[in-house]
Motif scaffolding. Structure first.
Motif, PDB file in Angstrom:
ATOM      1  N   ALA A 176     -19.188 -22.970  46.252  1.00 18.76           N
ATOM      2  CA  ALA A 176     -18.181 -22.037  46.562  1.00 18.76           C
ATOM      3  C   ALA A 176     -17.377 -23.846  47.348  1.00 18.76           C
ATOM      4  CB  ALA A 176     -17.531 -20.968  46.617  1.00 18.76           C
ATOM      5  N   ALA A 177     -16.902 -23.965  48.238  1.00 15.13           N
ATOM      6  CA  ALA A 177     -17.050 -25.274  49.379  1.00 15.13           C
ATOM      7  C   ALA A 177     -16.292 -25.829  48.219  1.00 15.13           C
ATOM      8  CB  ALA A 177     -18.180 -25.491  50.719  1.00 15.13           C
ATOM      9  N   THR A 178     -17.356 -26.516  47.532  1.00 15.82           N
ATOM     10  CA  THR A 178     -16.476 -27.726  45.980  1.00 15.82           C
ATOM     11  C   THR A 178     -15.519 -27.149  45.619  1.00 15.82           C
ATOM     12  OG1 THR A 178     -18.724 -28.246  46.272  1.00 15.82           O
ATOM     13  CG2 THR A 178     -16.975 -29.283  44.688  1.00 15.82           C
ATOM     14  N   THR A 179     -15.558 -26.298  45.683  1.00 10.57           N
ATOM     15  CA  THR A 179     -13.776 -25.188  45.126  1.00 10.57           C
ATOM     16  C   THR A 179     -13.034 -25.022  45.463  1.00 10.57           C
ATOM     17  OG1 THR A 179     -15.793 -24.256  43.418  1.00 10.57           O
ATOM     18  CG2 THR A 179     -13.596 -23.770  42.702  1.00 10.57           C
ATOM     19  N   THR A 180     -12.868 -25.140  47.222  1.00 12.64           N
ATOM     20  CA  THR A 180     -12.545 -24.918  47.550  1.00 12.64           C
ATOM     21  C   THR A 180     -11.037 -26.189  48.479  1.00 12.64           C
ATOM     22  OG1 THR A 180     -13.224 -25.593  49.514  1.00 12.64           O
ATOM     23  CG2 THR A 180     -13.628 -23.053  49.372  1.00 12.64           C
ATOM     24  N   ILE A 181     -11.460 -27.466  47.109  1.00 16.59           N
ATOM     25  CA  ILE A 181     -10.677 -28.666  47.291  1.00 16.59           C
ATOM     26  C   ILE A 181      -9.312 -28.675  46.671  1.00 16.59           C
ATOM     27  CG2 ILE A 181     -10.652 -30.887  46.421  1.00 16.59           C
ATOM     28  CD1 ILE A 181     -13.377 -30.499  46.762  1.00 16.59           C
ATOM     29  N   TYR A 182      -9.313 -27.190  45.172  1.00  8.48           N
ATOM     30  CA  TYR A 182      -8.693 -26.710  44.201  1.00  8.48           C
ATOM     31  C   TYR A 182      -7.295 -25.385  45.322  1.00  8.48           C
ATOM     32  CZ  TYR A 182     -11.376 -29.387  41.584  1.00  8.48           C
ATOM     33  OH  TYR A 182     -12.126 -30.221  40.306  1.00  8.48           O
ATOM     34  N   GLN A 183      -7.493 -25.364  46.565  1.00  8.47           N
ATOM     35  CA  GLN A 183      -7.077 -24.681  47.411  1.00  8.47           C
ATOM     36  C   GLN A 183      -5.701 -24.410  48.238  1.00  8.47           C
ATOM     37  OE1 GLN A 183     -10.013 -22.104  49.271  1.00  8.47           O
ATOM     38  NE2 GLN A 183      -9.723 -20.171  48.362  1.00  8.47           N
ATOM     39  N   ASP A 184      -6.206 -26.357  48.272  1.00  8.55           N
ATOM     40  CA  ASP A 184      -5.024 -27.365  48.763  1.00  8.55           C
ATOM     41  C   ASP A 184      -3.567 -26.497  48.457  1.00  8.55           C
ATOM     42  OD1 ASP A 184      -5.957 -28.414  50.044  1.00  8.55           O
ATOM     43  OD2 ASP A 184      -7.099 -30.391  49.080  1.00  8.55           O
ATOM     44  N   VAL A 185      -2.877 -27.139  49.136  1.00  8.55           N
ATOM     45  CA  VAL A 185      -0.700 -26.958  48.486  1.00  8.55           C
ATOM     46  C   VAL A 185      -1.423 -28.005  48.019  1.00  8.55           C
ATOM     47  CG1 VAL A 185       1.054 -26.833  49.708  1.00  8.55           C
ATOM     48  CG2 VAL A 185      -0.447 -25.502  50.953  1.00  8.55           C
ATOM     49  N   THR A 186      -0.137 -27.213  46.575  1.00 11.85           N
ATOM     50  CA  THR A 186       0.068 -27.864  45.490  1.00 11.85           C
ATOM     51  C   THR A 186       1.543 -29.051  45.853  1.00 11.85           C
ATOM     52  OG1 THR A 186       1.427 -26.087  43.910  1.00 11.85           O
ATOM     53  CG2 THR A 186      -0.569 -26.441  43.454  1.00 11.85           C
ATOM     54  N   GLU A 187       2.062 -29.535  45.072  1.00  6.46           N
ATOM     55  CA  GLU A 187       2.692 -30.451  44.601  1.00  6.46           C
ATOM     56  C   GLU A 187       4.287 -30.014  44.316  1.00  6.46           C
ATOM     57  OE1 GLU A 187       4.851 -34.574  42.499  1.00  6.46           O
ATOM     58  OE2 GLU A 187       2.402 -34.197  43.048  1.00  6.46           O
ATOM     59  N   GLN A 188       3.905 -28.921  43.464  1.00  6.10           N
ATOM     60  CA  GLN A 188       4.533 -28.124  42.634  1.00  6.10           C
ATOM     61  C   GLN A 188       5.478 -27.282  43.698  1.00  6.10           C
ATOM     62  OE1 GLN A 188       6.919 -28.063  40.735  1.00  6.10           O
ATOM     63  NE2 GLN A 188       8.330 -26.692  40.769  1.00  6.10           N
ATOM     64  N   GLU A 189       4.495 -26.810  44.547  1.00  7.34           N
ATOM     65  CA  GLU A 189       4.371 -25.722  46.219  1.00  7.34           C
ATOM     66  C   GLU A 189       5.566 -26.893  47.127  1.00  7.34           C
ATOM     67  OE1 GLU A 189       0.848 -22.282  45.484  1.00  7.34           O
ATOM     68  OE2 GLU A 189       0.739 -24.631  47.063  1.00  7.34           O
ATOM     69  N   VAL A 190       4.905 -27.548  46.910  1.00  7.53           N
ATOM     70  CA  VAL A 190       6.146 -28.585  48.419  1.00  7.53           C
ATOM     71  C   VAL A 190       7.449 -28.388  48.023  1.00  7.53           C
ATOM     72  CG1 VAL A 190       6.024 -30.841  49.722  1.00  7.53           C
ATOM     73  CG2 VAL A 190       3.770 -29.468  49.313  1.00  7.53           C
ATOM     74  N   ARG A 191       7.347 -29.012  47.055  1.00 10.36           N
ATOM     75  CA  ARG A 191       8.447 -28.961  45.651  1.00 10.36           C
ATOM     76  C   ARG A 191       9.618 -28.177  45.942  1.00 10.36           C
ATOM     77  NH1 ARG A 191       9.769 -33.441  42.266  1.00 10.36           N
ATOM     78  NH2 ARG A 191       7.898 -33.798  42.317  1.00 10.36           N
ATOM     79  N   GLN A 192       9.508 -26.999  45.923  1.00 12.57           N
ATOM     80  CA  GLN A 192      10.018 -25.617  46.156  1.00 12.57           C
ATOM     81  C   GLN A 192      10.305 -25.062  47.134  1.00 12.57           C
ATOM     82  OE1 GLN A 192       7.018 -22.907  43.772  1.00 12.57           O
ATOM     83  NE2 GLN A 192       8.058 -23.592  42.202  1.00 12.57           N
ATOM     84  N   VAL A 193       9.143 -25.660  48.318  1.00  8.48           N
ATOM     85  CA  VAL A 193       9.755 -25.083  48.904  1.00  8.48           C
ATOM     86  C   VAL A 193      10.643 -26.076  50.209  1.00  8.48           C
ATOM     87  CG1 VAL A 193       8.860 -25.216  51.966  1.00  8.48           C
ATOM     88  CG2 VAL A 193       7.305 -24.251  50.438  1.00  8.48           C
ATOM     89  N   LEU A 194      10.865 -27.282  50.093  1.00 10.35           N
ATOM     90  CA  LEU A 194      11.862 -28.623  50.331  1.00 10.35           C
ATOM     91  C   LEU A 194      13.127 -27.885  49.368  1.00 10.35           C
ATOM     92  CD1 LEU A 194       9.909 -31.062  50.545  1.00 10.35           C
ATOM     93  CD2 LEU A 194      10.339 -29.622  52.463  1.00 10.35           C
ATOM     94  N   LYS A 195      12.810 -27.420  48.377  1.00  6.69           N
ATOM     95  CA  LYS A 195      14.762 -27.358  48.036  1.00  6.69           C
ATOM     96  C   LYS A 195      15.201 -26.085  48.059  1.00  6.69           C
ATOM     97  CE  LYS A 195      15.993 -26.410  42.730  1.00  6.69           C
ATOM     98  NZ  LYS A 195      15.416 -25.588  41.827  1.00  6.69           N
ATOM     99  N   LYS A 196      14.094 -25.166  48.794  1.00  5.03           N
ATOM    100  CA  LYS A 196      14.853 -23.398  49.252  1.00  5.03           C
ATOM    101  C   LYS A 196      15.533 -24.329  51.062  1.00  5.03           C
ATOM    102  CE  LYS A 196      13.169 -18.743  49.862  1.00  5.03           C
ATOM    103  NZ  LYS A 196      12.435 -18.094  50.348  1.00  5.03           N
ATOM    104  N   ALA A 197      14.500 -24.863  50.830  1.00  4.62           N
ATOM    105  CA  ALA A 197      14.920 -25.341  52.521  1.00  4.62           C
ATOM    106  C   ALA A 197      16.268 -25.951  52.479  1.00  4.62           C
ATOM    107  CB  ALA A 197      14.106 -26.106  53.436  1.00  4.62           C
ATOM    108  N   GLY A 198      16.678 -26.991  51.599  1.00  3.23           N
ATOM    109  CA  GLY A 198      17.754 -27.518  51.540  1.00  3.23           C
ATOM    110  C   GLY A 198      18.627 -26.700  50.683  1.00  3.23           C
TER     111      GLY A 198
END
Length: 264
Positions: A237-259
């Motif tokens: 399961a440790a290998t699968t956790t790689i895909y739990q990283d924050v996605t580019e889309q999530e970062v984009r949405q956070v920055l848009k909301k902050a702006g």
């Protein structure tokens, strides 16, 4: 968020654009199936290259279309070994081409050979080879339930049946230009061409489908890590956790909301 070198996760709009673009190039039925398998089942290019018709359909004149799509794709664990599994599919014998020892193992081996040489006249090199490793990976059972995937399988098999060339269960599912199995590298390159050159999606690669599926399951659908691990065929399961990283889309949405929060 995706690190440098990681395959891009595609949005639904980008995936639709890829499938639309494929229709303007040669072999649209086959190429659409390649993309559907990659994004809907999360198979690696190496695994797709090894697929036979028997993995997705049963062949018989008793069926109206000459075949019946299976409910579940059972992916043998040997397929996860990529190019090294090609010999098994072709019914060839795997031959040892190299051996590897640690320094300590080599010292023990030399001592054993010297000891055996004193006791008998004939020595055979193969008697001293280390045991061959058994195939790694896990057998995966992947339900064929997605309607678009099923449609793509039917479309391509109908096209193959129309050629009037008898199909056999062990025939390649995805025919290469030469009429046989794709090599893993050739299929990887072909998928990159469809995604980057034809569709203009930067950083997309043959791994984008697998990464997009895992990201959607974990982030959008909130599936359990163990479920995604089983889909992807990870031993740990440790290998699968790689895909739990924050996605580019999530970062984009956070920055848009902050702006938008600034009163400017």
């Amino acid at each position: 968020m995706a690190k440098n070198g990681q395959a891009k996760v595609l949005s639904n709009d980008e995936l639709s654009a890829v499938l639309d673009e494929i229709e303007h190039h040669r072999y649209p039925a086959k190429n659409a199936l390649i993309i559907q398998i990659s994004f809907k089942l999360g198979l690696r290019a190496q695994e797709m290259a090894l697929l036979r018709i028997r993995e997705v359909a049963a062949l018989s004149d008793e069926f109206a279309r000459g075949y019946k799509i299976k409910d579940v794709l059972v992916l043998p664990k040997s397929f996860t070994k990529g190019a090294r599994a090609m010999a098994a599919v072709g019914n060839k014998t795997n031959e040892r081409t190299s051996v590897r020892f640690t320094v300590a193992e080599f010292d023990r081996l030399v001592a054993q050979i010297a000891k055996d040489a004193r006791r008998r006249e004939t020595l055979t090199a193969a008697d001293y080879y280390p045991p061959m490793k058994k195939p790694g990976g896990l057998t995966r059972e992947l339900p064929l339930a997605d309607s678009a995937l099923l449609e793509a399988i039917s479309r391509y098999l109908d096209e193959r049946m129309a050629l009037k060339k008898p199909l056999r269960p062990n025939d390649p599912l995805l025919l290469s230009q030469k009429g046989g199995f794709y090599s893993p590298n050739t299929l990887q390159d072909h998928m990159a061409t469809m995604l980057r050159e034809w569709s203009g999606i930067d950083r997309a690669s043959s791994h984008s489908g697998r990464r997009t599926l895992a990201t959607n399951l974990l982030h959008d659908q909130g599936e359990h890590l163990e479920t995604v691990q089983k889909v992807l065929g990870h031993k740990s399961a440790a290998t699968t956790t790689i895909y739990q990283d924050v996605t580019e889309q999530e970062v984009r949405q956070v920055l848009k909301k902050a702006g938008e929060s600034y009163d400017l």
